[in-house]
Design a protein around this motif. Sequence first.
Motif, short mmCIF file in Angstrom:
data_model
loop_
_atom_site.label_atom_id
_atom_site.label_comp_id
_atom_site.label_asym_id
_atom_site.label_seq_id
_atom_site.Cartn_x
_atom_site.Cartn_y
_atom_site.Cartn_z
N GLY A 259 98.94 142.83 20.37
CA GLY A 259 100.34 142.40 20.39
C GLY A 259 100.46 140.97 19.89
O GLY A 259 99.61 140.46 19.17
N ARG B 103 92.42 146.58 26.25
CA ARG B 103 93.82 146.92 26.08
C ARG B 103 94.55 146.84 27.41
O ARG B 103 93.96 147.03 28.49
CB ARG B 103 93.97 148.33 25.51
CG ARG B 103 93.27 148.53 24.16
CD ARG B 103 93.42 149.97 23.69
NE ARG B 103 92.49 150.29 22.60
CZ ARG B 103 92.82 150.24 21.32
NH1 ARG B 103 94.06 149.87 20.96
NH2 ARG B 103 91.95 150.55 20.39
N LEU B 104 95.85 146.58 27.35
CA LEU B 104 96.66 146.45 28.56
C LEU B 104 96.55 147.67 29.45
O LEU B 104 96.40 147.57 30.66
CB LEU B 104 98.13 146.21 28.18
CG LEU B 104 99.13 146.11 29.33
CD1 LEU B 104 98.81 144.92 30.23
CD2 LEU B 104 100.55 145.97 28.77
N GLU C 21 99.89 139.82 24.19
CA GLU C 21 100.77 140.47 25.17
C GLU C 21 100.25 141.83 25.60
O GLU C 21 100.51 142.26 26.73
CB GLU C 21 102.17 140.64 24.57
CG GLU C 21 102.92 139.32 24.39
CD GLU C 21 104.30 139.53 23.84
OE1 GLU C 21 105.26 138.97 24.42
OE2 GLU C 21 104.44 140.26 22.83
N THR C 22 99.50 142.51 24.73
CA THR C 22 99.05 143.87 25.06
C THR C 22 97.54 144.03 25.01
O THR C 22 97.04 145.15 25.12
CB THR C 22 99.69 144.89 24.11
OG1 THR C 22 99.31 144.59 22.76
CG2 THR C 22 101.22 144.84 24.21
#
Length: 362
Positions: free
Chosen positions: A136, A273-274, A253-254
Amino acid sequence: MVGCGNISAAYLETFPRLDAVELAAVSDLNMDRARAVAAEYPGVRALTVDELLSDDGVDLVLNLTIPAAHAEVALKAIAAGKHVYGEKPLAASTAEGQAMVDAAAAAGVVLGSAPDTVLGTGTQTARKAIDDGLIGKPISATATMVTPGHERWHPNPDFYYVPGGGPLLDMGPYYVSALVTLLGPVASVIGAASSTRDTRIIGSGLRAGEEIPVSTPTHVTGVLVHASGALSTLVMSFDAVATRSSNIEIHGETGSLAVPDPNRFDGEVHLRRLDGDGWELLPVSAGYQGASRGIGLEDLALTPAGELPRASGELGFHVLEVMQAVLASAESGGAVPILSTCERPAAVALSRPREAEAGSLP
């Protein structure tokens, strides 16, 4: 090649694997050392610096002198109409670096600067992951280099402990170049610095046991504010022992990326990864495969006329200004704006150098 010291061995190992660059001549303040190198490589001549710079058979000068001499040698080479690729840092000061950039532009020659490690598969695979949106929007990064000091292994480490040296100017170019490659140019910095000891003891070679003075910070921390808004925290130390963390981590963000040592060309890139279950190893997906020191010379020679090489003088100057600004901030205690900028270097597709199209240097 001007300068036949320790680092020259790495370049000499690479030259036989380069298609676009041929070693023609070598020079050194100690001409016996230059002659010894020339004797090992058929067709390579040992010349004085002046002889090398006036030789019509030399198109590009590889500047492997100590940092304090980078600008002097580069400016002479540029004045002689030669393209120049220099070891890091670009120069010992921003004033010298700016003079080099300006002179190259005025002369119509190409200026390149190490490090070229960022062209390898390690940093380039991480860059592709960012460009492909796997984490992200990038938010922050950490970059950490910790070692107890180069005097433990280098037989002549004096230049590491004077202005123009230190952990930031010596090792920082790898890390800051990688951060700019991954996150883009820097707009401002704030820094702090310290020195644990006033002297160092040489640990190897003919001078082993000799005490040398320290006149530059040996532990430096900085926060780099990228033009994109991302924040990078930099820790460069010749005072501490080791770190277990990844050399560079990029957080978005991710997702988050663990990026390998930017002083190497390869290395594993891991992604968290998130919504993932753990860290995953990313396949090698970008960069020059099997690269080693000197690939920046090949990349420069293959760059089409009118375009900047990836390991450019523009990038080298921006990185130099960032590092000098961190030290200036450490003295003043305030944020320092970065006046220069640079293009984020072009990505390197997964390839070996010989797969690229040959360019034409002006």
